[in-house]
Enzyme design. Structure first.
Site, short mmCIF file in Angstrom:
data_model
loop_
_atom_site.label_atom_id
_atom_site.label_comp_id
_atom_site.label_asym_id
_atom_site.label_seq_id
_atom_site.Cartn_x
_atom_site.Cartn_y
_atom_site.Cartn_z
N HIS A 3 11.78 51.48 10.26
CA HIS A 3 11.34 52.85 10.53
C HIS A 3 12.30 53.80 9.84
CE1 HIS A 3 10.14 56.44 12.76
NE2 HIS A 3 9.03 55.77 13.01
N ASP A 12 4.11 49.67 16.12
CA ASP A 12 2.90 48.98 15.68
C ASP A 12 3.00 47.47 15.77
OD1 ASP A 12 1.34 51.19 15.11
OD2 ASP A 12 2.36 51.50 13.21
#
Ligand code: CMC
Length: 431
Positions: A308, A366
């Site tokens: 991320h 996710d």
């Protein structure tokens, strides 16, 4: 907001420039470089905005080093455990938690805006049955500006409120219409006595020829996933909504731009990509092969659902989702337990691998969300649409914050031009 000063020195000319630096409520100090070009004639260069604050916002904060996420000051863990998606929507839009009357009024307004214009519904017939649902949803949301003229005057706060409620209420209806169209099944109208997520499940899974009862665990899981996905400060799609909206375009077009940005596999499309990846890996014996591929600079393969831009620690949303995964799989979609086991094994191996440790690559939101969607019976191609439903409130809140801010200007980045220098046009016969 307190302010300190930094001095920037141009050693060539000896010019000194004092730049204000703001201390925000949370997070690192922010150096205001807006006078730089005017005073020194230079730009700053930060592709991907890794170190650039592009706006002032009061909505959401992430501490990526510590793995902390807060909406309007409330930790995501508190909201996940004690709140509901509708209450979180109110919080994100209004800045404070509602009292009982405010919540009831807001909930009622969302429930009564769920239908979409019949002409808008007919748009779906124009799409081929195998159109990707994200393509259909983007197109239909953009078309909303052609229908709801009482909510497109962005300078009118009443219009902005109606737009916000409409968008949040209608996005599940649009998503369900896209799904039903892809199945060739009749569209199911919203039922306002159901909860936000109960209504969504009913529009997805009921058919006119049989009874359907909403599974309370599916409803609870969806509500949780929506809370976790509701906002994430200046992510790619939200920044896109702000950028598109900064030109003064109608708000539905700005949201459609955000949906387009979300679709990419580096952003919201990752939930779909994770399931495809797990299926491709197949079983635990293949994990090391795929870890090696992810580490190979010459191989475009990446471990989807890992890494991320902001989190350099475990994504707090992934932790919460992992716990819900177990609950859902115990109650429904047991056949997906194999997928969860594979995901957990992959996570364990990656978290011990030097490459992932060194680069601070942890599972993100996710990595596990797709397993829940799969267990709920939602097809992989609809996963990013589910993300879009939840993120709609975040997009709307950021758009409204920007439009209401008298200091906001059209977004217009500068560039480091490295193309050819000035040259004369050459006639075609001389080339
Ligand atoms: N697998 C393998 N290597 C990775 C991965 C990954 N998933 N993610 C990052 N890296 C490596 C990357 O190759 C780079 O290595 P080096 O420094 O040697 O060049 C380093 O880690 C930094 O990566 P980056 O691409 O410069 O980082 P970024 O901040 O630009 O990208 C990201 C962030 C999320 C796009 C990226 O981590 C990624 O592609 N992850 C997979 C897709 C994914 O799961 N996306 C969902 C994000 S969370 C949901 C959302 O908010 O949208």
């Amino acid at each position: 907001m307190t302010e300190k000063k930094y001095t920037l020195t141009d050693h060539q000319s000896g010019t000194e420039l004092e730049l204000p630096c703001y201390d925000p409520t949370l997070g690192p100090s922010v150096l205001d470089i807006s006078s730089l070009y005017g005073k020194l004639g230079v730009f700053t260069h930060d592709p991907g905005f890794g170190a650039t604050s592009c706006c002032e916002s009061n909505i959401t904060f992430i501490d990526g080093e510590k793995g902390v996420l807060v909406y309007r000051g409330y930790p995501i863990e508190h909201l996940a455990e004690q709140s509901s998606f509708i209450e979180v929507c109110y919080l994100l839009l209004n800045g404070e938690l509602p009292n009982a009357d405010q919540l009831a009024e807001f909930d009622e307004s969302i429930r009564t805006h769920t239908m979409i214009n019949e002409s808008l519904l007919r748009f779906f017939n124009g799409f081929h049955h195998n159109a990707h649902p994200m393509a259909m949803v983007t197109g239909v949301v953009a078309s909303m500006s052609a229908f709801y003229h009482d909510s497109t005057d962005i300078r009118n706060p009443a219009h902005r409120d109606v737009f916000a409620h409409r968008m949040i209420a209608k996005i599940p209806t649009i998503a369900a219409a896209a799904y039903k169209h892809s199945l060739g099944q009749p569209f199911i109208y919203p039922r306002n006595e159901l909860s936000y997520c109960g209504n969504l499940l009913n529009m997805f899974f009921s058919v006119p020829s049989a009874d359907y009862e909403v599974n309370p665990i599916a409803e609870e899981a969806l509500d949780l996933l929506f809370i976790l996905h509701a906002d994430h400060e200046q992510n790619c799609s939200t920044s896109t909504v702000r950028m598109a909206g900064s030109s003064g375009t109608n708000p539905y077009s700005a949201i459609a731009a955000g949906i387009s940005a979300l679709w990419g596999p580096a952003h919201g499309g990752a939930n779909e990509a994770v399931i495809n990846m797990l299926e491709q890996i197949g079983d635990a014996s293949q994990i090391s092969k795929y870890i090696a591929k992810a580490k190979d600079k010459n191989d475009p393969f990446r471990l989807m659902g890992f890494g991320h831009r902001v989190y350099k620690n475990y994504d707090p949303r992934a932790k919460i989702i992992q716990a819900m995964c177990h609950k859902v799989l115990q109650n429904m979609g047991q056949e997906n337990a194999v997928l969860l086991e594979l995901a957990q094994e992959l996570e364990q191996i990656a978290l011990k691998d030097e490459y992932f440790v060194e680069k601070n690559l942890y599972p993100n939101v996710d990595f596990y969300s797709g397993i829940i969607y799969r267990a709920l019976g939602i097809p992989t191609s609809m996963f990013t649409v589910m993300f879009a439903i939840a993120r709609t409130v975040g997009w709307v809140a950021h758009w409204a914050e920007m439009v209401a801010d008298p200091t906001s200007r059209i977004g217009r980045p500068r560039q480091l031009y490295n193309g050819p220098g000035l040259r004369d046009y050459t006639a075609i016969f001389d080339r």
